[in-house]
Design an enzyme around this catalytic site. Structure first.
Site, PDB file in Angstrom:
ATOM      1  N   LYS A  40      -8.626  14.726   3.973  1.00  0.00           N
ATOM      2  CA  LYS A  40      -8.104  12.867   3.757  1.00  0.00           C
ATOM      3  C   LYS A  40      -6.991  13.235   4.981  1.00  0.00           C
ATOM      4  O   LYS A  40      -7.303  13.912   6.013  1.00  0.00           O
ATOM      5  CB  LYS A  40      -7.308  12.879   2.510  1.00  0.00           C
ATOM      6  CG  LYS A  40      -6.578  14.260   2.367  1.00  0.00           C
ATOM      7  CD  LYS A  40      -5.930  14.510   1.074  1.00  0.00           C
ATOM      8  CE  LYS A  40      -6.451  14.258  -0.199  1.00  0.00           C
ATOM      9  NZ  LYS A  40      -6.450  13.028  -1.080  1.00  0.00           N
ATOM     10  N   ARG A  41      -6.648  12.085   5.431  1.00  0.00           N
ATOM     11  CA  ARG A  41      -5.752  11.922   6.803  1.00  0.00           C
ATOM     12  C   ARG A  41      -4.947  13.311   6.557  1.00  0.00           C
ATOM     13  O   ARG A  41      -4.257  13.438   5.381  1.00  0.00           O
ATOM     14  CB  ARG A  41      -4.876  10.580   6.952  1.00  0.00           C
ATOM     15  CG  ARG A  41      -5.761   9.796   7.199  1.00  0.00           C
ATOM     16  CD  ARG A  41      -5.792   9.941   8.548  1.00  0.00           C
ATOM     17  NE  ARG A  41      -4.881  10.145  10.039  1.00  0.00           N
ATOM     18  CZ  ARG A  41      -4.806   8.442  10.908  1.00  0.00           C
ATOM     19  NH1 ARG A  41      -5.702   8.008  10.903  1.00  0.00           N
ATOM     20  NH2 ARG A  41      -3.944   9.543  11.793  1.00  0.00           N
ATOM     21  N   LYS A  73       0.542  14.166   1.367  1.00  0.00           N
ATOM     22  CA  LYS A  73      -0.775  15.489   1.164  1.00  0.00           C
ATOM     23  C   LYS A  73      -1.253  16.774   0.275  1.00  0.00           C
ATOM     24  O   LYS A  73      -1.685  16.542  -0.101  1.00  0.00           O
ATOM     25  CB  LYS A  73      -2.093  13.804   1.403  1.00  0.00           C
ATOM     26  CG  LYS A  73      -2.222  12.882   1.362  1.00  0.00           C
ATOM     27  CD  LYS A  73      -3.257  12.220   2.768  1.00  0.00           C
ATOM     28  CE  LYS A  73      -3.029  11.036   2.953  1.00  0.00           C
ATOM     29  NZ  LYS A  73      -4.101   9.817   1.982  1.00  0.00           N
ATOM     30  N   LYS A 119     -14.277   8.720  -4.969  1.00  0.00           N
ATOM     31  CA  LYS A 119     -15.840   9.028  -5.141  1.00  0.00           C
ATOM     32  C   LYS A 119     -16.462   9.641  -5.200  1.00  0.00           C
ATOM     33  O   LYS A 119     -17.536  10.170  -5.362  1.00  0.00           O
ATOM     34  CB  LYS A 119     -15.384   9.214  -2.958  1.00  0.00           C
ATOM     35  CG  LYS A 119     -15.055   7.688  -2.260  1.00  0.00           C
ATOM     36  CD  LYS A 119     -14.888   8.107  -0.420  1.00  0.00           C
ATOM     37  CE  LYS A 119     -14.444   6.630  -0.128  1.00  0.00           C
ATOM     38  NZ  LYS A 119     -13.424   6.920   1.099  1.00  0.00           N
ATOM     39  N   THR A 137      -8.093   6.743  -2.925  1.00  0.00           N
ATOM     40  CA  THR A 137      -9.852   6.620  -3.136  1.00  0.00           C
ATOM     41  C   THR A 137     -11.137   7.428  -2.887  1.00  0.00           C
ATOM     42  O   THR A 137     -12.186   7.233  -3.123  1.00  0.00           O
ATOM     43  CB  THR A 137     -10.149   4.934  -2.380  1.00  0.00           C
ATOM     44  OG1 THR A 137      -9.752   5.741  -0.526  1.00  0.00           O
ATOM     45  CG2 THR A 137      -9.229   4.747  -2.512  1.00  0.00           C
ATOM     46  N   HIS A 179       1.067  -1.360  -0.085  1.00  0.00           N
ATOM     47  CA  HIS A 179      -0.372  -0.417  -0.281  1.00  0.00           C
ATOM     48  C   HIS A 179       0.999   0.981  -0.058  1.00  0.00           C
ATOM     49  O   HIS A 179      -0.221   2.478   0.222  1.00  0.00           O
ATOM     50  CB  HIS A 179      -0.645   0.273   0.988  1.00  0.00           C
ATOM     51  CG  HIS A 179      -2.347  -1.163   0.783  1.00  0.00           C
ATOM     52  ND1 HIS A 179      -2.855  -0.446   0.125  1.00  0.00           N
ATOM     53  CD2 HIS A 179      -2.633  -2.187   1.449  1.00  0.00           C
ATOM     54  CE1 HIS A 179      -3.978  -1.325   0.308  1.00  0.00           C
ATOM     55  NE2 HIS A 179      -3.712  -2.457   1.078  1.00  0.00           N
TER      56      HIS A 179
HETATM   57  C1  LIG Z   1     -12.280   7.455   1.705  1.00  0.00           C
HETATM   58  C2  LIG Z   1     -11.905   7.619   2.642  1.00  0.00           C
HETATM   59  C3  LIG Z   1      -9.817   7.701   3.543  1.00  0.00           C
HETATM   60  C4  LIG Z   1      -9.177   7.163   1.106  1.00  0.00           C
HETATM   61  O1  LIG Z   1      -9.075   9.665   1.661  1.00  0.00           O
HETATM   62  P1  LIG Z   1      -7.894   8.999   0.154  1.00  0.00           P
HETATM   63  O2  LIG Z   1      -8.512  11.291   0.091  1.00  0.00           O
HETATM   64  O3  LIG Z   1      -7.708   8.038  -0.574  1.00  0.00           O
HETATM   65  O4  LIG Z   1      -6.553   9.633   1.805  1.00  0.00           O
HETATM   66  C5  LIG Z   1     -10.028   7.893   4.374  1.00  0.00           C
HETATM   67  N1  LIG Z   1     -10.857   8.540   4.985  1.00  0.00           N
HETATM   68  C6  LIG Z   1     -12.472   8.226   5.117  1.00  0.00           C
HETATM   69  C7  LIG Z   1     -12.905   8.250   6.134  1.00  0.00           C
HETATM   70  C8  LIG Z   1     -12.392   7.823   3.737  1.00  0.00           C
HETATM   71  O5  LIG Z   1     -14.207   7.189   3.961  1.00  0.00           O
END
Ligand SMILES: *Cc1c(COP(=O)(O)O)cnc(C)c1O
Length: 828
Positions: free
Chosen positions: A562-563, A568, A674, A670, A371
């Site tokens: 995101k985190r 990032k 979305k 991911t 990952h």
């Molecule tokens: C989809 C999702 C992530 C992943 O987000 P990235 O932008 O790909 O880092 C992290 N936390 C939650 C709650 C999510 O739904």
């Protein structure tokens, strides 16, 4: 042979009704008899629990049928091992997949409640950090929806991901006691408890035939108690299982060791065992190195493999000849990679196989998903710690390594540097076990999670392994489940889609392609915009309620959630917000497109810079939102406690999706998928799955900026932030505002560490290098926003092209290339 007991008795259970009336009467029953609640005036919580129980009954019915079918079919099965499953809420997903939304709505109305309020009473199951854990949850949904016999194995943490509060602009962590009101979706399976060994030593003895064997003795055992959560497929009568292990003490371990006089101490020691499943480690993309974490990892691997092996032995005895043909273990990152030596141990020490037979089985059943390429995330454990905690496992790891290095030495005689690079054991001041090497050596398949990521894996991180075994390596670009992330998150869009392209997209997301021609239809674009306005109003309401920030109606919603991590680059976005503010203050507001800039995300509690970035964003928001000149032009908001149930509301309401990581650092992402599915346009770098998103929608419909991965690695050697600063007057002004303490008037120096990294030639994330191209691309996005017809057109085209990012596609690829499972077909 005893005659089969006939079950034509009066107690035979009829199938449960799937209509409003039976749902309502079951819910009443649970309210009255199980919860002892006041039926006339039930609380939201009670109603939530009672409705959950009614739904669970309907899941359990299908669950048992599925299990029966799996046993009858005698087919191959896959077990998905993951330290994280970020499930979020379950009720909405159960309603959607069972087709009970309307019935539940009406049943709840009879109790004078709204279904949406009942759904909000469920706490998120936050048993994961971010993308990796959410991926595991999406995968389970897709496996069940495709009818694939896949079981998830994880840990039932008492405390999941911490709850984030913001005080004085800073993150404060609060424990997440998600189980405090009970969890109606799980079933405890005490009869399937397992013993997991720790400590002790490895002993050699001669068996009945005089053969030398190993056994692990003088161990301290911990019980693993399974709790099963049903995972329903989408309207296909399939219900798979997620089995989560809770650690409990064996009374023998605790009480046997102490004499009668130390009873309280002995009872207190029970805690020690239970600590293993107490809390999720909140580190995303960085290893932790704590002993308790290794205990969690082995606990999961051992309990899960014992569970699978016991089922096999119950039917086949100790004949393992067909075991490999019938099983696959998919390892979600290296976290569960103790599974490799543990399966060896179980097969040899507990079931009498010799090394070669055990190795054939192990190396034909293990598959590993990588990952991340970030060096700080690669797990290494001190040999000394392994020796103490898992002595028999370490012995097996050394043997695996010895045999592996012999094989390498035969192929490349004399190349000791190669041996050192490939070895599972890293030599140095302190010997370390490299978990990624263990996983690679022990697996028949190694995959990355996006095309670029897999390419870099083969070229860099695992280059030596790739040369050795090129055919083990493959790519599986991530995906997200369209049930939760489109149908559930965006009901208004769901209706609009079905009205125009029919319902087929619900079972095969490729059908979204049929939407593309509608992008040219002004009347449809108007409908599209109408849906987006509904979702944006819902989000604005939520933001107002939780932060007091009033979004500008009709303005672009520009989102980065995101985190919080330096790679990032939330900092790049923050600098851009300062620049927008600066332009307003300069009096250029006529050209500034009104924006609501939304941030959310958690920082690992020990990650100093990430926490300081949260502080900066909050301070910027405070200045911007209180300056009268920004009225109607710019709003900035940091929404606390980012989690799955928040993302469900955010992704449907976002216009511009920020995917701006330093190229080469985000394995896939991911969140990006979305947003795209829900019609957001992306501004992003050539990183992870962004590359594939851009290809799918067409380069002209994606806001690309910044260095690519190769440029980033080349620039590393002589990165000069000052050059970028000199070349961009706007950037100079942004940095001047930071230097002057404009955003920290009463907190001198708080942002000095941020200023220093930005100006540091060793800044690995090269924020300033990408500022100018980011700013220019943001200007393009702003210009496009002013042409709403064109923006809506591209929004529609994004959704239309997003079918490939369904996790159904990803799972079909896993199955085609790695698992080779037969789908189950259940009668309706
Ligand atoms: C989809 C999702 C992530 C992943 O987000 P990235 O932008 O790909 O880092 C992290 N936390 C939650 C709650 C999510 O739904």
């Amino acid at each position: 042979m005893p005659a089969k007991r006939s079950r034509k008795d009066a107690c035979q259970l009829p199938p449960l009704g799937m209509d409003e009336t039976s749902l309502c009467s079951d819910t009443r029953h649970y309210l009255a008899h199980t919860l002892g609640a006041d039926e006339e005036n039930a609380s939201k919580n009670n109603l939530y629990t009672a409705l959950s129980m009614s739904l669970r009954d309907r899941l359990v019915e299908r669950w048992k049928n599925t299990q029966k079918k799996v046993i009858e079919e005698k087919g191959k099965r896959t077990f998905y091992l993951s330290l994280e499953f970020l499930l979020g809420r379950t009720m909405g997903n159960a309603l959607l997949n069972l087709g009970l939304e309307e019935a539940a709505e009406k049943a709840v109305a009879q109790e004078h409640r709204h279904l949406s309020d009942i759904i909000e009473a469920e706490p998120d199951a936050g048993l994961g950090n971010g993308g990796l854990g959410r991926l595991a949850a999406c995968f389970l949904d897709s496996c069940a929806s495709l009818g694939l016999p896949v079981t998830g194995y994880g840990i039932r943490y008492s405390y999941g991901m911490f709850r984030q509060e913001i005080r004085g602009g800073e993150q404060v962590e609060e424990p997440d006691h998600w189980l405090k009101n009970g969890y109606p979706w799980e079933l405890k399976r005490p009869e399937r408890v397992r013993h997991v060994h720790f400590f002790g030593r490895s002993d050699v003895y001669a068996d009945a035939h005089g053969k030398l064997k190993h056994r692990w003795v003088d161990t301290h055992d911990v019980l693993a108690v399974p709790y099963d959560i049903p995972i329903p497929g989408y309207r296909n009568e399939v219900v798979n299982t997620l089995r989560l292990w809770r650690a409990a003490s064996t009374d023998i371990f605790d009480l046997g060791e102490f004499n009668a006089g130390a009873y309280p101490e002995a009872v207190a020691a029970k805690n020690n065992a239970e600590h293993i499943s107490m809390v999720l480690y909140p580190n995303d993309s960085s290893e932790n190195g704590k002993e308790l974490r290794l205990r969690q990892q082995y606990f999961l691997a051992s309990a899960s493999l014992q569970d699978v092996v016991a089922d096999w032995v119950a039917i086949h005895g100790e004949d393992f000849r067909h075991f490999a043909k019938q099983h696959c273990f998919q390892l979600n990152d290296t976290h569960p990679s103790c599974a490799v030596p543990e399966l060896m141990r179980l097969l040899m020490d507990e079931h009498g196989l010799d090394w070669d037979s055990a190795w054939n089985i192990t190396s034909q059943t293990m598959a590993y998903t990588n990952h991340t390429l970030l060096p700080e995330a690669l797990e290494r454990w001190p040999v000394r710690l392994f020796q103490q905690l898992l002595p028999r496992l370490l012995e097996i790891i050394f043997e695996i390594n010895g045999r592996f290095l012999q094989e390498v030495a035969r192929k490349a005689p004399g190349d000791t540097a190669l041996l050192r690079r490939l070895s599972i054991i890293e030599e140095g001041n302190e010997q370390m076990v490299r978990m990624a090497h263990l996983a690679v050596v022990g697996s028949f398949s190694i995959n990355g999670v996006a095309a670029l990521h897999t390419e870099l894996l083969c070229e860099e991180l695992f280059a030596d392994f790739y040369r050795l075994w090129p055919r083990k390596f493959n790519n599986k670009t991530n995906g997200v489940t369209p049930r939760r992330w489109l149908q559930w998150a965006n009901p208004a869009l769901r209706e609009l889609l079905t009205e125009h392209i029919g319902p087929e997209w619900k079972n095969d997301l490729d059908h979204l392609k049929k939407l593309a021609p509608f992008a040219e239809d002004p009347a449809f674009r108007k409908r599209w915009d109408g849906v987006r306005q509904i979702n944006k109003a819902r989000l604005a309401h939520l933001v107002q309620e939780h932060t007091g920030v009033q979004f500008i109606p009709g303005a672009m919603v520009d989102t980065q959630v995101k985190r919080i991590h330096e790679y990032k680059r939330q900092l790049l976005n923050a600098l851009h917000v300062i620049h927008l503010y600066d332009r307003i203050k300069r009096g250029e507001s006529a050209e500034v497109t009104p924006r609501n800039v939304l941030f959310a995300g958690k920082a690992a509690p020990g990650y100093f810079m990430a926490k300081r970035i949260i502080k900066l964003i909050n301070n910027i928001a405070n200045v911007v939102n209180h300056d009268a000149d920004t009225a109607g032009r710019l709003r900035v908001c940091f929404l606390p406690d980012y989690r799955v149930s928040l993302m469900e509301k955010i992704c449907a309401a976002t216009d511009l999706s920020e995917q701006i990581s330093t190229a080469g650092k985000e394995a896939s992402g991911t969140g990006n998928m979305k947003f795209m599915m829900n019609g957001a346009l992306t501004i992003g770098t050539l990183d992870g799955a962004n590359i594939e998103i851009r290809e799918a929608v067409g380069p002209e419909h994606f806001f690309l900026f910044g260095l690519n991965a190769h440029e980033v690695s080349r620039l590393r050697h002589d990165y000069r932030p000052d050059i970028y600063l000199q070349a961009d007057h706007d950037l100079q002004r942004v940095m001047e505002l930071l230097y002057s303490g404009f955003f920290n008037a009463f907190e001198p120096c708080v942002f000095d560490p941020i200023i220093q990294t930005l100006n540091n030639p060793h800044d690995p994330w090269m924020v300033l290098a990408d500022f100018t191209s980011y700013k220019l691309k943001q200007q393009e996005a702003a210009a496009l926003w002013r042409d709403q017809a064109e923006w809506q057109r591209l929004s529609i085209l994004n959704t239309a092209a997003s079918g490939v990012f369904s996790s159904d596609r990803t799972i079909q690829e896993y199955n085609r290339d790695i698992w080779h499972l037969e789908p189950l077909v259940m009668a309706p």
